[in-house]
Design an enzyme around this catalytic site. Sequence first.
Site, PDB file in Angstrom:
ATOM      1  CE1 TYR A 180      -4.100   1.921   0.772  1.00  0.00           C
ATOM      2  CE2 TYR A 180      -2.695   3.107   2.316  1.00  0.00           C
ATOM      3  CZ  TYR A 180      -3.883   3.000   1.609  1.00  0.00           C
ATOM      4  OH  TYR A 180      -4.849   3.985   1.739  1.00  0.00           O
ATOM      5  CE  LYS A 237      -3.785   4.749  -1.554  1.00  0.00           C
ATOM      6  NZ  LYS A 237      -4.846   5.253  -2.438  1.00  0.00           N
TER       7      LYS A 237
HETATM    8  P1  NAP Z   1     -13.391   2.244   1.127  1.00  0.00           P
HETATM    9  O1  NAP Z   1     -14.478   2.699   2.025  1.00  0.00           O
HETATM   10  O2  NAP Z   1     -12.907   0.836   1.212  1.00  0.00           O
HETATM   11  O3  NAP Z   1     -13.827   2.560  -0.391  1.00  0.00           O
HETATM   12  C1  NAP Z   1     -12.982   2.269  -1.450  1.00  0.00           C
HETATM   13  C2  NAP Z   1     -13.804   2.254  -2.715  1.00  0.00           C
HETATM   14  O4  NAP Z   1     -12.942   1.911  -3.825  1.00  0.00           O
HETATM   15  C3  NAP Z   1     -14.913   1.216  -2.679  1.00  0.00           C
HETATM   16  O5  NAP Z   1     -16.115   1.833  -3.065  1.00  0.00           O
HETATM   17  C4  NAP Z   1     -14.457   0.166  -3.681  1.00  0.00           C
HETATM   18  O6  NAP Z   1     -15.494  -0.447  -4.404  1.00  0.00           O
HETATM   19  C5  NAP Z   1     -13.650   0.995  -4.646  1.00  0.00           C
HETATM   20  N1  NAP Z   1     -12.735   0.148  -5.405  1.00  0.00           N
HETATM   21  C6  NAP Z   1     -11.755  -0.660  -4.918  1.00  0.00           C
HETATM   22  N2  NAP Z   1     -11.157  -1.297  -5.928  1.00  0.00           N
HETATM   23  C7  NAP Z   1     -11.741  -0.874  -7.069  1.00  0.00           C
HETATM   24  C8  NAP Z   1     -11.548  -1.178  -8.445  1.00  0.00           C
HETATM   25  N3  NAP Z   1     -10.620  -2.048  -8.839  1.00  0.00           N
HETATM   26  N4  NAP Z   1     -12.343  -0.574  -9.346  1.00  0.00           N
HETATM   27  C9  NAP Z   1     -13.283   0.317  -8.970  1.00  0.00           C
HETATM   28  N5  NAP Z   1     -13.511   0.649  -7.681  1.00  0.00           N
HETATM   29  C10 NAP Z   1     -12.759   0.045  -6.743  1.00  0.00           C
HETATM   30  O7  NAP Z   1     -12.096   3.115   1.280  1.00  0.00           O
HETATM   31  P2  NAP Z   1     -11.854   4.617   1.775  1.00  0.00           P
HETATM   32  O8  NAP Z   1     -11.310   4.536   3.135  1.00  0.00           O
HETATM   33  O9  NAP Z   1     -13.031   5.467   1.487  1.00  0.00           O
HETATM   34  O10 NAP Z   1     -10.623   4.987   0.822  1.00  0.00           O
HETATM   35  C11 NAP Z   1     -10.763   5.780  -0.352  1.00  0.00           C
HETATM   36  C12 NAP Z   1      -9.374   6.121  -0.847  1.00  0.00           C
HETATM   37  O11 NAP Z   1      -8.684   6.842   0.168  1.00  0.00           O
HETATM   38  C13 NAP Z   1      -8.515   4.897  -1.155  1.00  0.00           C
HETATM   39  O12 NAP Z   1      -7.701   5.152  -2.268  1.00  0.00           O
HETATM   40  C14 NAP Z   1      -7.682   4.758   0.086  1.00  0.00           C
HETATM   41  O13 NAP Z   1      -6.479   4.083  -0.164  1.00  0.00           O
HETATM   42  C15 NAP Z   1      -7.462   6.211   0.447  1.00  0.00           C
HETATM   43  N6  NAP Z   1      -7.105   6.432   1.846  1.00  0.00           N
HETATM   44  C16 NAP Z   1      -7.952   6.066   2.849  1.00  0.00           C
HETATM   45  C17 NAP Z   1      -7.566   6.303   4.167  1.00  0.00           C
HETATM   46  C18 NAP Z   1      -8.440   5.944   5.330  1.00  0.00           C
HETATM   47  O14 NAP Z   1      -7.974   6.088   6.466  1.00  0.00           O
HETATM   48  N7  NAP Z   1      -9.672   5.504   5.131  1.00  0.00           N
HETATM   49  C19 NAP Z   1      -6.338   6.890   4.446  1.00  0.00           C
HETATM   50  C20 NAP Z   1      -5.504   7.253   3.403  1.00  0.00           C
HETATM   51  C21 NAP Z   1      -5.908   7.018   2.101  1.00  0.00           C
HETATM   52  P3  NAP Z   1     -16.478  -1.527  -3.699  1.00  0.00           P
HETATM   53  O15 NAP Z   1     -17.347  -0.707  -2.805  1.00  0.00           O
HETATM   54  O16 NAP Z   1     -17.236  -2.111  -4.794  1.00  0.00           O
HETATM   55  O17 NAP Z   1     -15.590  -2.464  -2.961  1.00  0.00           O
END
Ligand code: NAP
Length: 246
Positions: free
Chosen positions: A154, A158
Site C-alpha cells: 500500500y 501510494k
Molecule cells: P473504502 O471505504 O474501502 O472505499 C474504497 C472504494 O474503492 C470502494 O467503493 C471500492 O469499491 C472501490 N474500489 C476498490 N477497488 C476498485 C476497483 N478495482 N475498481 C473500482 N472501484 C474500486 O475506502 P476509503 O477509506 O473510502 O478509501 C478511499 C481512498 O482513500 C482509497 O484510495 C484509500 O487508499 C485512500 N485512503 C484512505 C484512508 C483511510 O484512512 N480511510 C487513508 C488514506 C488514504 P467496492 O465498494 O465495490 O468495494
Amino acid sequence: MGKLDGKAAIITGSAKGIGRAIAVAFAKHGADLLLITRSTPLDRLAETCRAHGSNVECITADISDPAQALAAIETCKDVFGKVDILVNNAGIARDGLLVRMKDHDFELVLKTNLTGSFNCLRAATKIMMKQRYGRIINISSVAGQMGNVGQINYSAAKAGLIGMTKSAAKELASRSITVNAIAPGFIATDMTNAMSDRAKEEALKLIPMGRLGDVDDIAAGALFLASDDAAYVTGHTLSINGGMYM
Ligand code: NAP
C-alpha cells in the site's frame, strides 16, 4: 452559487467512504457526476446527489482493467460532453508484514491503487488536453509519505501516486490541467474499520489531534483542489492528517 457549477466530474470508488463524501460535496457545489463503483450499489448515492440538482450517471467498472477504465471515462464525455474533473479515489488495502507478503496481495494493491489510477488518468487526460482544461486529484495516503508497518504494498502504491502526480502536473500544466494529490491520514471508513483494535490504538497515538479524520475533511480538500480557488496549485500533495505527518 456553487464552486463547481457546470463542471463534469468523475469519481472512482465512489459508493462509500471518502469517494462518497467527495461525490456529495461536489453535487452540493453544482457538478454533474459520473460515479464509478466496482460492486457496491450506487443507487442511494445517486439519489442524494440528484436531490442537490446534479445530473448523475453511474458505471460499474474495475478500474484496474485498462479497457474498463477507458470505457468508464469515455462515458463521461459521451453523457456530459466533457471531463472537467477526475478524482482517482478507488483503492484497496491487503496488509501484511514484508516477509509474509504474498505476491498476489502485493500485485493486487499495486494494480488497483497505482495502475488503476494511471488507467483513469491517461484516459481522462486525452480528453482534457483537447479541452485545454482539467483538474485531476489523486487520493494517496500518509502511508505513502512516511511508510507504515504491514503496508509495504500500500505504501509503495501510494508513494508511486505522488510521483505520478508530479510528473503529470509537469506534463499537463501548459494545457491548464492541474494534477494534485491528497494524502489522508487515518480516516473513519470501512478501510480503517477493518484494522484491529490494537492497530487503531497505535495509530491514534501518532495523531497529534488525537482522533481519526472524517470523510468530510477529505471532501473539503478535494473541493478546494477541484475549484477555481486552486487554479494555480499543481503538483502538490495536500496532507489532511491531523498533524500525523508534517
Ligand atoms: P473504502 O471505504 O474501502 O472505499 C474504497 C472504494 O474503492 C470502494 O467503493 C471500492 O469499491 C472501490 N474500489 C476498490 N477497488 C476498485 C476497483 N478495482 N475498481 C473500482 N472501484 C474500486 O475506502 P476509503 O477509506 O473510502 O478509501 C478511499 C481512498 O482513500 C482509497 O484510495 C484509500 O487508499 C485512500 N485512503 C484512505 C484512508 C483511510 O484512512 N480511510 C487513508 C488514506 C488514504 P467496492 O465498494 O465495490 O468495494
